[in-house]
Design a protein around this motif. Structure first.
Motif, short mmCIF file in Angstrom:
data_model
loop_
_atom_site.label_atom_id
_atom_site.label_comp_id
_atom_site.label_asym_id
_atom_site.label_seq_id
_atom_site.Cartn_x
_atom_site.Cartn_y
_atom_site.Cartn_z
N UNK A 195 39.70 23.26 44.79
CA UNK A 195 38.54 23.45 45.67
C UNK A 195 39.07 25.03 45.61
N UNK A 196 39.22 25.56 45.51
CA UNK A 196 39.15 27.43 45.71
C UNK A 196 37.96 27.22 44.64
N UNK A 197 37.20 28.94 45.04
CA UNK A 197 36.63 29.56 43.77
C UNK A 197 38.02 31.02 43.78
N UNK A 198 38.18 31.23 44.24
CA UNK A 198 39.67 32.54 43.86
C UNK A 198 40.73 32.46 44.36
N UNK A 199 41.98 32.47 43.70
CA UNK A 199 43.54 32.13 43.65
C UNK A 199 43.63 33.61 43.38
N UNK A 200 44.35 33.68 44.49
CA UNK A 200 44.62 35.36 44.26
C UNK A 200 46.95 34.58 44.19
N UNK A 201 47.02 34.96 42.74
CA UNK A 201 48.72 34.52 42.35
C UNK A 201 49.49 34.94 42.44
N UNK A 202 50.78 34.65 42.74
CA UNK A 202 52.38 35.79 42.59
C UNK A 202 52.89 34.92 41.99
N UNK A 203 53.03 35.58 40.13
CA UNK A 203 53.63 34.96 39.33
C UNK A 203 55.13 34.15 39.30
N UNK A 204 55.79 34.92 40.22
CA UNK A 204 57.26 34.84 40.90
C UNK A 204 56.95 32.73 41.36
N UNK A 205 56.41 33.22 42.18
CA UNK A 205 56.35 32.37 43.29
C UNK A 205 55.23 31.30 42.56
N UNK A 206 54.68 30.81 41.39
CA UNK A 206 54.00 29.86 40.84
C UNK A 206 55.51 29.89 39.84
N UNK A 207 55.36 30.49 39.19
CA UNK A 207 57.11 30.14 38.23
C UNK A 207 57.86 28.97 39.05
N UNK A 208 58.38 29.44 40.04
CA UNK A 208 58.97 28.41 41.39
C UNK A 208 58.86 27.01 41.23
N UNK A 228 37.22 29.92 40.37
CA UNK A 228 35.97 30.92 39.04
C UNK A 228 37.04 32.34 38.90
N UNK A 229 37.10 32.51 39.56
CA UNK A 229 38.73 33.66 39.76
C UNK A 229 39.67 34.20 39.81
N UNK A 287 39.94 41.25 48.85
CA UNK A 287 38.83 40.49 49.88
C UNK A 287 37.78 41.69 50.57
N UNK A 288 38.08 42.64 51.18
CA UNK A 288 37.36 43.64 51.54
C UNK A 288 36.63 44.70 50.89
N UNK A 289 37.05 44.89 49.38
CA UNK A 289 36.59 45.09 48.79
C UNK A 289 35.25 44.29 48.18
N UNK A 290 35.89 42.82 47.48
CA UNK A 290 35.00 42.01 46.90
C UNK A 290 33.92 41.99 48.18
N UNK A 291 33.97 41.10 49.46
CA UNK A 291 32.69 40.83 50.07
C UNK A 291 31.72 42.35 50.30
N UNK A 302 37.52 44.11 39.12
CA UNK A 302 38.70 45.59 38.40
C UNK A 302 38.92 46.90 40.11
N UNK A 303 37.40 46.56 40.33
CA UNK A 303 38.02 47.90 41.49
C UNK A 303 38.56 47.34 42.54
N UNK A 304 38.12 46.36 42.81
CA UNK A 304 39.28 45.53 44.51
C UNK A 304 40.66 45.29 43.89
N UNK A 305 40.78 45.13 42.78
CA UNK A 305 42.16 44.76 42.69
C UNK A 305 42.45 46.24 42.10
N UNK A 306 42.51 47.38 42.07
CA UNK A 306 42.76 48.75 42.10
C UNK A 306 43.00 48.79 43.24
#
Ligand code: ADP
Length: 323
Positions: free
Chosen positions: A203-216, A236-237, A282-286, A292-296
């Motif tokens: 259902x999400x358009x953006x996923x923010x994923x912490x790798x450790x949590x997903x491994x768990x 998509x993102x 998210x503030x940067x994306x909005x 890339x700049x938002x991740x920075x």
């Protein structure tokens, strides 16, 4: 319901749904300092700070009781610049509570009292037949943010309401952001958690994923395999956070790329690292920044946050990071 501040109808609105708990920090049976916190709340505060200059209204949606502690929380949240018109106050209920006590070796231990917290009843108590404030405001939202903890605290019927809300927003073309924040002890069993996450990602358009949590969550010991799975998730993102290691970003139809994190000489406290990343990202994306700049921007703020104690760092400590 409380209106902390009036916003012009034309201002774009974002909402975050989840739970903010009372916090006691210090030495058990000794001196304890009272505060508050919660993943989606931390993200809301950082998102509000990073998007205040753009005039974006950030609404925090949760449920509290009608007690004095709940009123105290609301007053403080308003001071943080959050819009509180989507908060429900449920008579006779209370906010959840957690304690962080530090033992003689400096190790932190977390204890939670949240099973009967008001936030769990946001979608159900006395409200089955009519929309909650969040559902009623859905038409006005450009973005809704929920986390794995938001899903976990809800009973099955409430979770269905949240999924329906996410679906409705996507159908309308609004953004839905899902942050994985997996906390195993909040789920009765792993199968339910996996099923809920699979639906949330769909259902999400953006996923923010912490790798450790997903491994768990998927019991995957191999980080590179899990990373490949994350980069193939439906949204998509997709942004994959890996502590000090570079962040991965994958946009629909494009090759995934890495964004370096900031060098931090001494990590003081990693609380809210991912939450602050999410707020700044998210503030940067909005505001129209590239992923890339938002991740920075996310990595810059998170690097600042891990050098301070506590989830919410003082505004002064964010000098140079705000637009
Ligand atoms: P979470 O807080 O959700 O568990 P991570 O541990 O992956 O997530 O951290 C989130 C973000 O915090 C990272 O993407 C990075 O920007 C920042 N961060 C965390 N640890 C460090 C570190 N040691 N040095 C620099 N940045 C860090």
């Amino acid at each position: 319901m409380v209106n902390s501040m009036l916003t012009p109808a034309s201002t774009p609105h974002v909402a975050l749904f989840g739970e903010c708990m009372l916090e006691l920090q210090g030495q058990a049976f000794g001196t304890l300092h009272q505060g508050y916190g919660g993943d989606t709340f931390n993200t809301a505060v950082y998102l509000a700070r990073c998007s205040a200059a753009a005039g974006r209204a950030v609404h925090y949606a949760t449920a509290l009781g009608d007690d004095a502690l709940s009123s105290g929380l609301l007053a403080r949240w308003a001071e943080e610049g959050l819009q509180l018109d989507l908060v429900r106050r449920l008579p006779g209920r209370m906010p959840g509570l957690y304690m962080i006590d530090t033992d003689e070796r400096g190790e932190r231990h977390f204890s939670y009292w949240r099973d009967s917290a008001a936030a769990r009843s946001y979608f159900d108590a006395g409200c089955e037949a009519r929309p909650t404030p969040l559902e009623a405001a859905a038409e006005t939202l450009e973005l809704l943010y929920v986390s794995g903890i938001s899903l976990a605290i809800l009973p099955a019927a409430g979770r269905e309401r949240l999924f329906a809300l996410m679906q409705g927003l996507r159908t309308r073309g609004a953004q839905v952001v899902f942050d994985n924040n997996f906390r195993p002890r909040l789920w009765p069993d792993i199968a339910q958690a996996r099923q809920a996450y699979t639906r949330a990602y769909a259902l999400a358009s953006t996923a923010l994923v912490t790798l450790d949590d997903e491994q768990a969550l998927w019991a995957q010991p191999d980080a590179s395999r899990q990373l490949a799975q994350c980069l193939g998730l439906p949204p998509a993102e997709v942004v994959v956070k890996r502590g000090a290691a570079p962040t991965w970003v994958r946009l629909a139809g494009e090759t995934a790329f890495q964004v370096p994190t900031e060098a931090v000489a001494q990590v003081v406290d990693t609380t809210a690292a991912g939450d602050s990343f999410a707020g700044a990202y998210l503030a940067a994306r909005l505001q129209g920044a590239s992923a890339a700049d938002a991740a920075r921007a996310g990595n810059r703020l998170a690097a600042r946050v891990v050098q301070h104690r506590g989830a919410i760092i003082p505004m002064a400590a964010m000098a140079g990071l705000l637009p």
